[in-house]
Design a protein around this motif. Structure first.
Motif, PDB file in Angstrom:
ATOM      1  N   UNK A 255       0.833  -1.207   0.000  1.00  0.00           N
ATOM      2  CA  UNK A 255       0.000   0.000   0.000  1.00  0.00           C
ATOM      3  C   UNK A 255       0.866   1.255   0.000  1.00  0.00           C
ATOM      4  N   UNK A 256       1.962   1.210   0.762  1.00  0.00           N
ATOM      5  CA  UNK A 256       2.866   2.362   0.860  1.00  0.00           C
ATOM      6  C   UNK A 256       3.391   2.780  -0.514  1.00  0.00           C
ATOM      7  N   UNK A 257       3.630   1.811  -1.389  1.00  0.00           N
ATOM      8  CA  UNK A 257       4.204   2.105  -2.701  1.00  0.00           C
ATOM      9  C   UNK A 257       3.156   2.313  -3.792  1.00  0.00           C
ATOM     10  N   UNK A 258       1.883   2.230  -3.414  1.00  0.00           N
ATOM     11  CA  UNK A 258       0.804   2.419  -4.396  1.00  0.00           C
ATOM     12  C   UNK A 258       0.570   3.899  -4.676  1.00  0.00           C
ATOM     13  N   UNK A 259      -0.027   4.196  -5.826  1.00  0.00           N
ATOM     14  CA  UNK A 259      -0.381   5.578  -6.148  1.00  0.00           C
ATOM     15  C   UNK A 259      -1.587   6.037  -5.335  1.00  0.00           C
ATOM     16  N   UNK A 260      -2.581   5.172  -5.202  1.00  0.00           N
ATOM     17  CA  UNK A 260      -3.724   5.444  -4.340  1.00  0.00           C
ATOM     18  C   UNK A 260      -4.428   4.134  -4.023  1.00  0.00           C
ATOM     19  N   UNK A 261      -5.492   4.218  -3.221  1.00  0.00           N
ATOM     20  CA  UNK A 261      -6.158   3.025  -2.683  1.00  0.00           C
ATOM     21  C   UNK A 261      -7.653   3.101  -2.967  1.00  0.00           C
ATOM     22  N   UNK A 262      -8.263   1.920  -3.220  1.00  0.00           N
ATOM     23  CA  UNK A 262      -9.706   1.864  -3.494  1.00  0.00           C
ATOM     24  C   UNK A 262     -10.386   0.857  -2.570  1.00  0.00           C
ATOM     25  N   UNK A 263     -11.544   1.230  -2.035  1.00  0.00           N
ATOM     26  CA  UNK A 263     -12.411   0.317  -1.286  1.00  0.00           C
ATOM     27  C   UNK A 263     -13.720   0.189  -2.064  1.00  0.00           C
ATOM     28  N   UNK A 264     -13.965  -0.952  -2.744  1.00  0.00           N
ATOM     29  CA  UNK A 264     -15.162  -1.077  -3.590  1.00  0.00           C
ATOM     30  C   UNK A 264     -16.348  -1.804  -2.948  1.00  0.00           C
ATOM     31  N   UNK A 265     -16.327  -2.032  -1.640  1.00  0.00           N
ATOM     32  CA  UNK A 265     -17.271  -2.926  -0.960  1.00  0.00           C
ATOM     33  C   UNK A 265     -18.726  -2.476  -1.016  1.00  0.00           C
ATOM     34  N   UNK A 266     -19.614  -3.461  -0.838  1.00  0.00           N
ATOM     35  CA  UNK A 266     -21.039  -3.167  -0.653  1.00  0.00           C
ATOM     36  C   UNK A 266     -21.419  -3.230   0.820  1.00  0.00           C
ATOM     37  N   UNK A 267     -20.543  -3.792   1.641  1.00  0.00           N
ATOM     38  CA  UNK A 267     -20.835  -3.955   3.065  1.00  0.00           C
ATOM     39  C   UNK A 267     -19.547  -3.892   3.870  1.00  0.00           C
ATOM     40  N   UNK A 268     -19.526  -3.037   4.873  1.00  0.00           N
ATOM     41  CA  UNK A 268     -18.405  -2.950   5.812  1.00  0.00           C
ATOM     42  C   UNK A 268     -18.961  -2.584   7.174  1.00  0.00           C
ATOM     43  N   UNK A 269     -18.153  -2.765   8.189  1.00  0.00           N
ATOM     44  CA  UNK A 269     -18.511  -2.272   9.507  1.00  0.00           C
ATOM     45  C   UNK A 269     -17.707  -1.009   9.744  1.00  0.00           C
ATOM     46  N   UNK A 270     -16.420  -1.208   9.896  1.00  0.00           N
ATOM     47  CA  UNK A 270     -15.453  -0.116   9.930  1.00  0.00           C
ATOM     48  C   UNK A 270     -14.277  -0.621   9.109  1.00  0.00           C
ATOM     49  N   UNK A 271     -14.106  -0.132   7.882  1.00  0.00           N
ATOM     50  CA  UNK A 271     -13.122  -0.715   6.968  1.00  0.00           C
ATOM     51  C   UNK A 271     -11.682  -0.442   7.382  1.00  0.00           C
ATOM     52  N   UNK A 272     -11.052  -1.447   7.982  1.00  0.00           N
ATOM     53  CA  UNK A 272      -9.675  -1.306   8.448  1.00  0.00           C
ATOM     54  C   UNK A 272      -8.731  -0.957   7.304  1.00  0.00           C
ATOM     55  N   UNK A 273      -8.918  -1.636   6.175  1.00  0.00           N
ATOM     56  CA  UNK A 273      -8.013  -1.415   5.046  1.00  0.00           C
ATOM     57  C   UNK A 273      -8.022   0.049   4.611  1.00  0.00           C
ATOM     58  N   UNK A 274      -9.182   0.674   4.652  1.00  0.00           N
ATOM     59  CA  UNK A 274      -9.310   2.062   4.234  1.00  0.00           C
ATOM     60  C   UNK A 274      -8.500   2.986   5.138  1.00  0.00           C
ATOM     61  N   UNK A 275      -8.684   2.874   6.454  1.00  0.00           N
ATOM     62  CA  UNK A 275      -7.985   3.783   7.367  1.00  0.00           C
ATOM     63  C   UNK A 275      -6.493   3.465   7.441  1.00  0.00           C
ATOM     64  N   UNK A 276      -6.123   2.195   7.229  1.00  0.00           N
ATOM     65  CA  UNK A 276      -4.703   1.848   7.212  1.00  0.00           C
ATOM     66  C   UNK A 276      -4.016   2.445   5.988  1.00  0.00           C
ATOM     67  N   UNK A 277      -4.712   2.462   4.863  1.00  0.00           N
ATOM     68  CA  UNK A 277      -4.172   3.133   3.676  1.00  0.00           C
ATOM     69  C   UNK A 277      -4.031   4.633   3.925  1.00  0.00           C
ATOM     70  N   UNK A 278      -5.000   5.202   4.613  1.00  0.00           N
ATOM     71  CA  UNK A 278      -4.941   6.626   4.938  1.00  0.00           C
ATOM     72  C   UNK A 278      -3.781   6.925   5.876  1.00  0.00           C
ATOM     73  N   UNK A 279      -3.476   5.983   6.778  1.00  0.00           N
ATOM     74  CA  UNK A 279      -2.339   6.148   7.684  1.00  0.00           C
ATOM     75  C   UNK A 279      -1.016   6.166   6.933  1.00  0.00           C
TER      76      UNK A 279
END
Length: 380
Positions: A255-279
């Motif tokens: 994720x650190x070396x990616x240009x950006x991050x996408x979360x395409x889900x239809x269902x989440x509670x609190x998306x860990x992957x999203x906030x970790x990418x933001x971190x």
């Protein structure tokens, strides 16, 4: 006071990662640090716990009745004051054990309760869930949306439900991201999650194909949808641009070396992957799925069909809207200044989810729940 932390397994996944982080945080706490861990299933442990934590691993998941009996026998032996559980089966076992042995049951609901009950036997499942969850001493919802669902659709007493977002250990994530070198020279977009239908990777692949951009797409995770998704990529003739990376013990390096991050889900509670990418200072695109992303990214308007909107902390599109997603992907790919601006905004936002804030709120919830055992006033 003696506690137990309970979950189905630690074989991989967002809830499992949060559970392991919670155990680590609490093991370093000055209070409520006398506890052990129970895993219901005899599966490979992907997330290691501190060596000083005593671990009991049962022989689940089948047969479930034997799994429940083994759990109850262990609880009888351990005599806990309270049990904290993650995920549905563990939550059910926790509440049943509390009814038998009288300890305080604290269950954590990790996603929208309505959303995870599939159509088969839906109403029966809903009635059973309502009855069982209604007996819990406290329910910790992973987001405000999940909390509202429990109160409005399952008639849980609002006094027994509290929302608590997952912690984000920015320093740890940054350190782990540096521990592994990713030798990928071409620019790419990162996505991460279990390959199941609710994550909507099929919609993402279609949107990526429509976007027609230079960046490759790298999907981190494994699951039952893998072969179907691979076939889709082959049919679109995108084998050289879309790569399935499997489960990664250190996804942060990718994720650190990616240009950006996408979360395409239809269902989440609190998306860990999203906030970790933001971190990791990544600009993010997310669906407005149930629940969590709209809270995290601060969505305050309707999203038009086949379009996207820029929120305070990212870009959002409607669920399963491949046209809107393709436009968002292409815009972020071509707009370097927007990408940089949202990356800075991402990092600013995750400061609100620090482990210290999480630990203080979590301890407050546990202590107050224990204090209410005999109608006492809360201690905090």
């Amino acid at each position: 006071m003696k506690g137990i932390y309970l979950i189905n397994s630690l074989e991989g996944g967002g809830a499992e990662r949060v559970f392991s982080n919670l155990v680590k945080i609490q093991s370093e706490s000055e209070i409520l640090n006398n506890f052990s861990v129970i895993l219901l299933d005899n599966k490979k442990v992907a997330y290691q716990l501190p060596s000083e934590i005593r671990l009991n691993q049962l022989n689940g998941p089948r047969p479930s009745l034997k799994n429940l009996i083994d759990f109850l026998m262990l609880i009888k032996k351990e005599k806990p004051t309270y049990v904290v559980s993650f995920l549905t089966r563990a939550n059910f076992f926790n509440v049943l054990g509390s009814c038998v042995f009288g300890y305080k049951s604290i269950i954590s609901e990790r996603s929208n309760t309505d959303g995870r009950l599939n159509k088969r036997f839906y109403y029966i499942k809903k009635i059973v869930t309502k009855l069982v969850y209604g007996k819990a001493d406290k329910i910790i919802a992973v987001s405000k949306g999940v909390e509202n669902c429990l109160i409005e659709n399952y008639f849980i007493n609002p006094k027994n439900v509290v929302s608590l977002h997952n912690p984000v250990n920015i320093n740890m994530i940054e350190k782990i991201a540096k521990d592994s070198n990713v030798n990928i020279t071409k620019p790419y977009i990162a996505v991460m999650g279990r390959l199941v239908t609710s994550k909507c990777f099929d919609v993402l692949i279609d949107a990526y194909a429509l976007a027609d951009i230079k960046e490759e797409l790298r999907i981190l995770g494994e699951g039952p949808e893998l072969e179907r998704l691979k076939c889709k990529v082959i049919n679109l003739k995108l084998e050289k641009k879309i790569h399935f990376m499997g489960f990664q013990k250190n996804p942060y390096a990718y994720i650190k070396n990616a240009d950006f991050f996408i979360l395409p889900s239809s269902l989440e509670g609190f998306p860990n992957a999203l906030v970790e990418a933001m971190a990791l200072k990544k600009a993010v695109i997310s669906t407005n799925c149930t629940d969590g992303p709209s809270e995290i990214l601060k969505l305050n308007q309707l999203i038009p069909a086949e379009e996207y909107v820029e929120t305070e902390y990212g870009i959002m599109i409607n669920v399963k809207d491949k046209i809107g997603l393709s436009k968002a992907i292409r815009n972020l790919s071509l707009n370097e200044s927007l990408k940089n601006k949202l990356a800075e905004k991402s990092y600013l936002r995750v400061q609100d989810y620090s482990p210290d804030k999480f630990r203080d709120k979590f301890v407050e919830i546990i202590v107050n729940t224990l204090a209410n055992k005999n109608n006492e006033k809360p201690l905090i």
